[in-house]
Design an enzyme around this catalytic site. Structure first.
Site, mmCIF file in Angstrom:
data_model
loop_
_atom_site.group_PDB
_atom_site.id
_atom_site.type_symbol
_atom_site.label_atom_id
_atom_site.label_comp_id
_atom_site.label_asym_id
_atom_site.label_seq_id
_atom_site.Cartn_x
_atom_site.Cartn_y
_atom_site.Cartn_z
ATOM 1 C CE LYS A 1 -2.863 0.670 3.520
ATOM 2 N NZ LYS A 1 -2.586 2.196 4.308
ATOM 3 C CB SER A 2 3.679 2.287 2.162
ATOM 4 O OG SER A 2 3.238 2.028 2.959
ATOM 5 N NE ARG B 1 6.120 6.703 0.821
ATOM 6 C CZ ARG B 1 5.278 6.535 1.881
ATOM 7 N NH1 ARG B 1 4.126 5.705 1.768
ATOM 8 N NH2 ARG B 1 5.465 7.040 2.974
ATOM 9 N NE ARG C 1 -5.309 8.034 11.022
ATOM 10 C CZ ARG C 1 -4.559 7.376 10.120
ATOM 11 N NH1 ARG C 1 -5.304 6.703 9.040
ATOM 12 N NH2 ARG C 1 -3.356 6.954 10.184
ATOM 13 C CB SER D 1 5.436 9.798 11.631
ATOM 14 O OG SER D 1 4.550 9.934 10.641
ATOM 15 C CD GLN E 1 0.775 8.360 7.279
ATOM 16 O OE1 GLN E 1 0.107 9.026 8.058
ATOM 17 N NE2 GLN E 1 0.176 6.898 6.768
ATOM 18 C CG ASP F 1 0.860 0.083 9.444
ATOM 19 O OD1 ASP F 1 0.817 0.835 10.364
ATOM 20 O OD2 ASP F 1 1.128 0.320 8.260
ATOM 21 C CE LYS G 1 -0.029 4.108 13.125
ATOM 22 N NZ LYS G 1 0.936 4.492 12.248
ATOM 23 N NE ARG H 1 -2.449 -1.909 8.421
ATOM 24 C CZ ARG H 1 -2.279 -2.317 7.164
ATOM 25 N NH1 ARG H 1 -2.539 -3.822 6.972
ATOM 26 N NH2 ARG H 1 -1.949 -1.686 5.932
HETATM 27 O O1 SPQ Z 1 -2.468 5.272 5.461
HETATM 28 P P1 SPQ Z 1 -2.985 5.115 6.602
HETATM 29 O O2 SPQ Z 1 -4.414 5.143 6.874
HETATM 30 O O3 SPQ Z 1 -2.479 6.093 7.556
HETATM 31 O O4 SPQ Z 1 -2.494 3.339 6.962
HETATM 32 C C1 SPQ Z 1 -1.724 3.041 7.995
HETATM 33 C C2 SPQ Z 1 -2.178 1.568 7.854
HETATM 34 O O5 SPQ Z 1 -2.526 0.741 8.757
HETATM 35 O O6 SPQ Z 1 -2.625 1.040 6.516
HETATM 36 C C3 SPQ Z 1 -1.790 3.418 9.286
HETATM 37 F F1 SPQ Z 1 -2.865 3.186 9.969
HETATM 38 O O7 SPQ Z 1 -0.412 2.725 7.715
HETATM 39 C C4 SPQ Z 1 0.603 3.688 7.764
HETATM 40 C C5 SPQ Z 1 1.607 3.505 8.761
HETATM 41 O O8 SPQ Z 1 1.090 3.341 10.109
HETATM 42 C C6 SPQ Z 1 1.205 3.841 6.353
HETATM 43 C C7 SPQ Z 1 2.667 4.545 6.410
HETATM 44 C C8 SPQ Z 1 3.158 5.237 4.954
HETATM 45 O O9 SPQ Z 1 2.729 4.556 3.811
HETATM 46 O O10 SPQ Z 1 3.918 6.125 5.050
HETATM 47 C C9 SPQ Z 1 3.325 5.089 7.577
HETATM 48 C C10 SPQ Z 1 2.615 4.729 8.932
HETATM 49 O O11 SPQ Z 1 2.247 5.837 9.551
HETATM 50 P P2 SPQ Z 1 2.878 6.809 10.500
HETATM 51 O O12 SPQ Z 1 1.870 7.524 10.978
HETATM 52 O O13 SPQ Z 1 3.655 5.989 11.385
HETATM 53 O O14 SPQ Z 1 4.013 7.420 9.229
#
Ligand code: SPQ
Length: 731
Positions: free
Chosen positions: A317-318, A322, A418, A464, A466, A612, A639, A684
């Site tokens: 997914k990540s 991207r 969030r 993080s 993100q 996750d 999350k 999840r």
């Molecule tokens: O995209 P989303 O909803 O935040 O998805 C989650 C998941 O469980 O699918 C978090 F709830 O994954 C994030 C992950 O926890 C995806 C991600 C990324 O692609 O950069 C980074 C993680 O979040 P964070 O807040 O730790 O940066």
């Protein structure tokens, strides 16, 4: 709400309004009015208890009514207004249910000169195949949209009362102007009806009609259902709104010509592109609009079973997010394989289409992105709706902060709760202008600050990926260097992919640095399977005696493999086979067999590397011998749901000793029982409790599972194929 409700025209819609008003206790008495030739119908309505009484003359019908609902065909509105005029009362509220609104307003103007301020035009977007009062039912409007189209002089009080009436009937009310209503409805309702009538008319006149209809299956039935609607009513609606419908018919004709041309010339790739686009657009419509209105999905899981065989879980997914972002900003064409066709990644895809990027697919995980270059995005016409996806919203906020246009980012209920200050705070320090709600949540209103962002040296307070990725994307448009230092390693897909697209980014220890002096060059991407999706099967096979499973082509980027390390510390038997590198990311096959697990203290340095996967790791802990303790994972509370609280609550319902703490959980391993748990709309959590069924001693019902589609739509089919007895119920 009302003492006496008068329904003019007691058919399917009028009858359903009456039934809803009675069912929800919105009025004391309901009367109907109709012409002498409608007597039989009104008699039936009375017998059925839909109305208390009826009249064939207008005066006694409307006298002392404090609300009058006109539910007759739109073509009759002028004569109804004319009949009502001598008895029009200042203290009564009048409304209608007509499917076209310009014609209704014109009819009122024709009779009254100015439309009376106590007439509130409205349109419930609901119907049924059958017509007549016998077909009416009280929940026809439940979870259906209802549009009110007030005029400038419409009384606020009357408007509020009509709005509240419909909301209490369960409708989702929107307010818009009359013309806008008609142009929207022309596209979404009137044109589809014309197409359905036209198709059935054409096929019905063919000689071989009986043959055709005999073999017609679900597709024909679905497409032509609305051709069963009342023909006279639809003649009137189409005539009343012809100025909006005719241009749409012309566009439809052009679209059909294009398809015919593609077929004649065997241009199957182009055909596929059009079909795939339509497929994705419909999916988006279902999740963004329909999904919010209804559909609840429940997983019913029978206890026991084991996981056996081999599988390839969907794309990461990540990386899928991207690939769209960087592919769109690149110069040239990017081909993506293994793209995750799930709601979150599709939300990102749609956002870039909305910003003018041409993207073909996805078809079986393959996409072609025609990059527009770093400065080529266009202002979106509407807000960008990002569904459930935190990654889309946080990364886009950085990217859009430095664009030459403004934008608005919205999401579903979970995403709108969030925290966004973690990105808008440092972005503001770079000179960005992003407004959030007072609570620091979406919608995000971004005023583009093209050429005005300044680089910063940011030390992240939390680990993080993100936040890091958001600032790196903003840094591509900022003056000077932008550096992000992370307190612990987090997934580095953004940095790797930027390098893969030849964009300079440097890493020194825990600090990543970028600047605006670069361009992205298109590069093909092969997205491996998502280790976060594989995790459900790694845990499932580890806890279910007899399991033996191989998961192919899984991404094993070291910033993501905490789940393997933690499971191995607990005693799991996981082999990493055929390690290789694909497009700058390490990939392997994972072989896992059942092994008794033991409780552990989870090392804190592994937390961001498995962030996750904790919901399903909690299930592993519940099956382990002894105590498992997690700390340093407060991020789990923000999350898609509060994953600490929601998992603790569910495990306790299943009889597990699970004690939540501020930043983790303490779980005493033992047996798992059955029960009804809810995922709180978190994909999840839904999948984790399903996996628990493999070791449960009674059935588990998991409520609110629709969001599994955000990351892993194939989950229910795959887990069944591999050995879990799971039934998916939709309501
Ligand atoms: O995209 P989303 O909803 O935040 O998805 C989650 C998941 O469980 O699918 C978090 F709830 O994954 C994030 C992950 O926890 C995806 C991600 C990324 O692609 O950069 C980074 C993680 O979040 P964070 O807040 O730790 O940066």
């Amino acid at each position: 709400m009302f003492d006496r409700l008068c329904i003019i025209g007691v058919g399917l819609i009028g009858g359903s309004v009456a039934r809803a008003a009675r069912h929800y206790g919105l009025c004391k008495q309901i009367v109907g009015y109709g012409r002498p030739e409608d007597k039989h119908n009104l008699e039936t309505a009375k017998k059925l208890g839909v109305i208390d009484d009826y009249y064939l003359q207008i005066e006694p019908a409307v006298s002392s009514a404090d609300c009058v609902v006109i539910a007759t065909p739109v073509a009759s509105l002028e004569s109804i207004f004319a009949a009502l005029k001598p008895y029009w009362s200042e203290t009564t509220i009048y409304t209608d249910v007509g499917s076209t609104k310009v014609s209704v307003v014109k009819a009122a103007q024709q009779v009254f000169g100015e439309v009376p301020d106590n007439f509130v035009p409205a349109h419930p977007i609901a119907g049924a195949e059958q017509s007549g009062v016998e077909a009416s039912f009280y929940d026809l409007f439940l979870n259906r949209r209802l549009i009110i189209t007030p005029l400038e002089n419409t009384s606020k009080e009357a408007l509020n009362k009509v709005q509240s009436f419909w909301e209490r009937c369960g409708s989702v009310v929107s307010v818009m102007d009359v013309k806008h209503h008609d142009s929207i409805l022309a596209a979404t309702s009137h044109l589809p009806h014309i197409l359905a009538f036209a198709l059935v008319n054409m096929l019905g006149h063919k000689d071989e009609q009986s043959e055709i209809f005999k073999y017609a299956a679900g597709g024909f039935r679905d497409f032509t259902r609305i051709a069963s609607s009342d023909p006279a009513m639809w003649r009137d609606i189409c005539s009343a709104n012809k100025s909006e419908i005719i241009p749409l018919l012309q566009q439809t004709r052009e679209q059909l010509d294009t398809l015919q041309h593609l077929l004649e010339n065997d241009e199957s790739q182009q055909l596929l592109t059009i079909f795939a686009y339509a497929n994705t657009a419909r999916q988006r419509f279902l999740t963004q609009f329909e999904g919010n209105m209804s559909k609840s999905i429940t997983f019913q899981v029978q206890p026991g079973g084991l996981l056996q065989g081999e599988a390839r879980v969907p794309g990461d997914k990540s990386m899928s997010h991207r690939s769209i972002m960087l592919g769109s900003l690149a110069n040239g064409v990017t081909h993506v394989k293994g793209f995750l066709e799930a709601e979150d990644a599709l939300a990102t895809l749609q956002a870039f289409r909305d910003m003018g990027v041409e993207i073909e697919g996805p078809v079986n995980g393959s996409l072609t992105i025609k990059g527009v270059g770093k400065h080529g995005l266009k202002a979106p016409k509407n807000e960008l709706y990002l569904g459930n996806s935190g990654t889309s919203m946080r990364l886009l906020s950085g990217l859009l902060a430095g664009q030459p246009f403004d934008s608005v980012l919205t999401g579903d209920k979970s995403l709108s709760g969030r925290p966004m200050k973690r990105v808008t705070g440092p972005l503001a320090a770079m000179g960005a202008d992003i407004k959030t709600t007072e609570q620091g949540t979406a919608p995000l209103y971004i005023t583009g600050k093209s050429g005005q962002l300044k680089g910063i040296d940011y030390v992240m307070p939390m680990a993080s990926a993100q936040v890091k990725s958001c600032l790196l994307l903003a840094g591509m448009y900022a003056d000077g260097e932008t550096s992000v230092t992370e307190p612990a390693p987090t997934r580095d897909h953004t940095e790797r992919m930027l390098s893969g697209f030849s964009y300079p980014v440097t890493k020194e220890g825990s600090k990543v640095t970028i600047n605006a002096n670069g361009d992205l060059t298109a590069s093909d991407i092969d997205v491996p399977s998502d280790i976060s999706s594989a995790a459900f099967f790694l845990v499932g096979a580890s806890i279910a005696p007899g399991s033996d499973l191989t998961l192919r082509h899984v991404g094993i980027n070291p910033t993501r493999t905490g789940v393997i390390d933690i499971l191995r510390l607990m005693g799991a038997k996981i082999e990493v086979l055929n390690e290789r590198e694909v497009g700058g990311e390490p990939v392997a096959d994972l072989h896992v067999v059942y092994s008794p697990l033991k409780g552990i203290d989870i090392p804190e340095h592994l937390v961001p590397l498995a962030i996750d996967e904790f919901p399903v790791l909690f299930v592993a802990a519940a099956c382990a011998d002894g105590q498992t303790r997690l700390s340093g994972a407060e991020e789990l509370r923000v999350k898609e749901s509060d994953r600490i609280q929601v998992m603790a609550d569910g495990l306790q319902i299943l009889g597990v000793d699970a004690q939540p703490t501020a930043d983790g959980m303490v779980i005493q391993g033992g047996s798992i029982g059955g029960g009804v748990v809810t995922s709180h709309g978190d994909h999840r959590i839904a999948m984790s409790f399903s996996i628990a069924g493999l070791r449960a001693n009674a059935p588990i019902t998991v409520l609110d599972c629709a969001n599994v589609n955000t990351s892993f739509p194939e989950f229910k089919d795959l887990v069944k194929r591999l050995g879990l007895d799971l039934v998916c119920e939709e309501a």
